[in-house]
Design an enzyme around this catalytic site. Structure first.
Site, PDB file in Angstrom:
ATOM      1  N   LYS A 141       1.056  -0.631  -0.013  1.00 45.04           N
ATOM      2  CA  LYS A 141       0.043   0.291   0.191  1.00 45.04           C
ATOM      3  C   LYS A 141       0.905   1.346  -0.127  1.00 45.04           C
ATOM      4  CE  LYS A 141      -3.343   2.442   2.302  1.00 45.04           C
ATOM      5  NZ  LYS A 141      -4.486   2.055   4.049  1.00 45.04           N
ATOM      6  N   GLU A 159      10.529  -4.510   4.582  1.00 43.76           N
ATOM      7  CA  GLU A 159      10.609  -6.190   3.973  1.00 43.76           C
ATOM      8  C   GLU A 159      10.407  -6.472   2.430  1.00 43.76           C
ATOM      9  OE1 GLU A 159       9.016  -5.028   6.361  1.00 43.76           O
ATOM     10  OE2 GLU A 159       9.139  -5.939   8.124  1.00 43.76           O
ATOM     11  N   GLY A 198      -4.437  -2.181   4.894  1.00 43.07           N
ATOM     12  CA  GLY A 198      -4.167  -3.267   4.401  1.00 43.07           C
ATOM     13  C   GLY A 198      -5.030  -4.307   4.647  1.00 43.07           C
ATOM     14  N   ARG A 199      -5.483  -4.900   5.874  1.00 41.27           N
ATOM     15  CA  ARG A 199      -6.298  -6.081   6.438  1.00 41.27           C
ATOM     16  C   ARG A 199      -6.965  -6.002   5.373  1.00 41.27           C
ATOM     17  NH1 ARG A 199      -4.659  -2.451  10.441  1.00 41.27           N
ATOM     18  NH2 ARG A 199      -6.159  -1.534  11.963  1.00 41.27           N
ATOM     19  N   GLU A 236      -4.784  -6.978  15.214  1.00 40.43           N
ATOM     20  CA  GLU A 236      -3.752  -5.189  14.772  1.00 40.43           C
ATOM     21  C   GLU A 236      -5.040  -3.965  14.620  1.00 40.43           C
ATOM     22  OE1 GLU A 236      -1.192  -5.096  11.686  1.00 40.43           O
ATOM     23  OE2 GLU A 236      -2.001  -4.179  10.143  1.00 40.43           O
ATOM     24  N   HIS A 241      -4.228 -33.015  17.778  1.00 37.38           N
ATOM     25  CA  HIS A 241      -3.467 -33.983  17.951  1.00 37.38           C
ATOM     26  C   HIS A 241      -2.408 -33.129  18.733  1.00 37.38           C
ATOM     27  CE1 HIS A 241      -4.864 -37.670  16.938  1.00 37.38           C
ATOM     28  NE2 HIS A 241      -5.858 -37.045  15.403  1.00 37.38           N
ATOM     29  N   LYS A 270       9.114  -0.699  14.399  1.00 40.59           N
ATOM     30  CA  LYS A 270       9.613  -0.495  13.111  1.00 40.59           C
ATOM     31  C   LYS A 270      10.794   0.236  12.929  1.00 40.59           C
ATOM     32  CE  LYS A 270       5.761  -1.131  10.153  1.00 40.59           C
ATOM     33  NZ  LYS A 270       4.947  -0.320   9.277  1.00 40.59           N
TER      34      LYS A 270
HETATM   35  O1  F6P Z   1       3.408  -2.901   9.659  1.00 34.57           O
HETATM   36  C1  F6P Z   1       1.741  -2.822   9.867  1.00 34.57           C
HETATM   37  C2  F6P Z   1       1.312  -2.480   8.914  1.00 34.57           C
HETATM   38  O2  F6P Z   1       1.238  -1.748   8.275  1.00 34.57           O
HETATM   39  C3  F6P Z   1       0.336  -3.454   8.101  1.00 34.57           C
HETATM   40  O3  F6P Z   1      -1.445  -2.905   8.679  1.00 34.57           O
HETATM   41  C4  F6P Z   1      -0.537  -3.840   6.350  1.00 34.57           C
HETATM   42  O4  F6P Z   1      -0.693  -4.315   6.007  1.00 34.57           O
HETATM   43  C5  F6P Z   1       1.543  -3.781   6.577  1.00 34.57           C
HETATM   44  O5  F6P Z   1       2.384  -2.900   7.342  1.00 34.57           O
HETATM   45  C6  F6P Z   1       2.462  -4.081   5.145  1.00 34.57           C
HETATM   46  O6  F6P Z   1       2.096  -2.621   4.771  1.00 34.57           O
HETATM   47  P1  F6P Z   1       2.593  -2.082   2.957  1.00 34.57           P
HETATM   48  O7  F6P Z   1       1.110  -2.689   2.087  1.00 34.57           O
HETATM   49  O8  F6P Z   1       2.623  -0.706   3.365  1.00 34.57           O
HETATM   50  O9  F6P Z   1       3.749  -3.105   2.340  1.00 34.57           O
END
Ligand code: F6P
Length: 536
Positions: free
Chosen positions: A199, A205, A257-258, A343, A374, A503
């Site tokens: 987003k 990452e 995002g979620r 979240e 199990h 972060k």
């Molecule tokens: O760090 C949390 C977060 O902002 C989530 O809410 C989101 O889904 C994820 O990181 C990834 O964010 P982006 O889509 O901006 O890379």
């Protein structure tokens, strides 16, 4: 509101020790009366302490919290995400044709539909082999994203495997180089499409993994950028990164995002199952939206799922909630719901800035049945803590000729909720030990280990079959349950400031990990670990 909480506390006290099985004895129609049904799904919440009076009190709580009003504000595009000054409109991504949704006086639906049409054009082209890579038809798609830009599409692709007739889809999320290394190891760059899903297009990452994928592509193909697609709210950054505008799919900041699998973040799902079935997935969610807005509270699935959750967590104080899909293809659902619920509602501050006096959301965890049986069910059955369970089960699987597997799956699912509720008393346990030939003190001791307290609550979501439409309904059901719980707790379910501090600290530590001076004022534990990990 505080009066309502006190009433509920009193009701809890009055119901302490009451057997759920007695509620069935008193009311032969209890199962029907405490099941919400909608379009091929049934949410049975009868195996809980809820009775008519308690349900009415919980519905009152929701009314006093203004759930109905907040719900309409959300659907109408009001800026209910106040800490970020945004509307919350993931529901617009799946709204049916003809619907208008305004943000700041402008209808957002034409743009939503245009983007979906562009997604469909690309997906169908890839599936038909008319949109090709530099080595022929695309055989593999790698979605690089994390959190909401990964969990939704990864979960949905796995859930809809029987409908997957497009290119293979892979998901890379972790910055651990092992993830991208192992994923790319089996792939051919010339026939692989990489989707960079972020987003913000800044998440470290994702950007690190995307750069590694780009280098992998560059080593083999003449025009690496042509093998990439970007999904982001920040089209400018995607363009700067070198992805052509026609390969960038944007979405507005009013999609969290979620909550984003319904739009461009769901591109990998659309490529996997095709645009038509993706429409079914959206249609299922839209149908759940309508049900949430229209059904009266006691028959309203999201409302009742939320209210049983509030009863178990906020009133009874059960700290966790287990999600137990008896559906192997929903194996990633517990992780997906972990982000969705924790979240969204893992907050300590009310909308007005005051500190909450009770926890807003439980720890959500789980794994598919029967595997969990199990592994961790021992604690759920005999541990001292109560873990309310949420079971899910389909009437039918997809595997012709393997119906006997499905029958076993159903029997196990039903048996677990039954066992949790009924338990096994000392008399029955003694009887078992007597039958095994034990006597006296040995019999008493062994019998004690075979006692199950029972009276442990669960809800069961039963559905006909896990189709794209059904999956859409299930996800939307959980989204709205999170919304209702958030409104009742008076929090903002749509921000996530709690992820920021870690972060920032990771960014501050990165130079020291790479060998630069250790930052001043750092605590002794972190300094010593840093030293160890630097090999010094
Ligand atoms: O760090 C949390 C977060 O902002 C989530 O809410 C989101 O889904 C994820 O990181 C990834 O964010 P982006 O889509 O901006 O890379």
């Amino acid at each position: 509101m505080s009066g309502m909480w006190q009433t509920l506390e009193r009701m809890r006290g009055a119901r302490e020790g009451r057997d759920i099985t007695d509620l069935f004895a008193q009311d032969p129609d209890r199962a029907e009366g405490f099941t919400a049904r909608f379009d091929g799904m049934a949410l049975d919440y009868s195996k809980t302490q809820l009775d008519g009076e308690l349900r009415a009190a919980l519905i009152d709580l929701a009314q006093q919290a203004g759930v109905a009003e907040r719900r309409e504000e959300m659907f109408a595009g009001a800026p209910i995400n106040r800490t970020e000054g945004r509307a919350v409109l993931h529901t617009a991504l799946r709204a049916s044709d003809g619907v208008q949704v305004e943000v700041d006086g402008a209808d957002v639906m034409p743009q939503v539909r245009r983007t979906r049409a562009r997604m469909a054009e690309l997906s169908e082209g890839l599936r038909a082999g008319t949109v090709r890579g530099q080595g022929g038809a695309i055989t593999d798609v790698v979605n690089i994203g994390i959190g909401g830009s990964d969990l939704g599409p990864a979960m949905a692709c796995a859930a809809l495997e029987p409908y997957h007739d497009g290119p293979r889809c892979h998901f890379v999320s972790n910055v651990d180089g092992a993830h991208i290394h192992d994923t790319l190891a089996g792939l051919i760059p010339e026939t692989t499409l990489v989707i960079v899903a972020s987003k913000t297009f800044t998440t470290v990452e994702t950007m690190t993994n995307a750069a590694t994928a780009h280098a992998w592509m560059t080593a083999r193909v003449a025009d690496p950028g042509a093998q990439f697609v970007a999904i982001s709210s920040d089209a400018g950054r995607a363009a700067e990164w070198g992805i052509a505008p026609e390969r960038v799919f944007g979405f507005a900041d009013w999609v969290g995002g979620r909550y984003s699998v319904w739009g461009p973040i769901g591109l990998s799902v659309m490529i996997a199952i095709g645009a038509e079935r993706f429409e079914d997935f959206l249609g299922g969610a839209a149908a759940m939206d309508a049900h949430f807005r229209e059904a009266e509270p006691g028959a309203n699935m999201p409302m009742m799922l939320a209210l049983t959750g509030v009863w178990h967590h906020q009133v009874c104080g059960h700290a966790t909630r287990a999600v137990l899909p008896y559906d192997q293809r929903l194996a990633l659902l517990p992780s997906y719901l972990q982000q969705l619920e924790m979240e969204s509602n893992g907050k300590g501050t009310a909308m007005d800035g005051s500190a909450l006096t009770r926890p807003a959301g439980p720890v959500v965890w789980g794994a598919p049945g029967t595997n969990g049986q199990h592994a961790f069910y021992q604690l759920i059955h005999q541990g001292r803590q109560v873990v309310p369970c949420e079971f899910m089960i389909a009437a039918r699987g997809h595997e012709a000729g393997l119906e006997h597997h499905h029958r076993l799956l159903v029997a196990n699912c039903l048996a677990q909720s039954q066992a949790l509720m009924r338990g096994r008393g000392m008399d029955e346990a003694r009887e078992l030990m007597r039958a095994a030939g034990l006597k006296g003190a040995e019999l008493e001791q062994q019998a004690a280990h075979r006692v199950f307290t029972g009276n442990r609550p669960s809800v069961t979501l039963a559905y006909d079959r896990l189709t794209p439409r059904r999956l859409g309904q299930i996800i939307a059901l959980y989204e709205h349950r999170v919304f209702v719980e958030g409104v009742i707790m008076g929090i903002n379910s749509f921000d996530q400031w709690g992820v920021e501090l870690g972060k920032e600290m990771a960014n501050a530590l990165a130079p020291a990990v790479a060998g630069e001076a250790v930052p001043k004022g750092i605590d002794g534990s972190t300094a010593a670990l840093l030293q160890f990990l630097r090999g010094g």
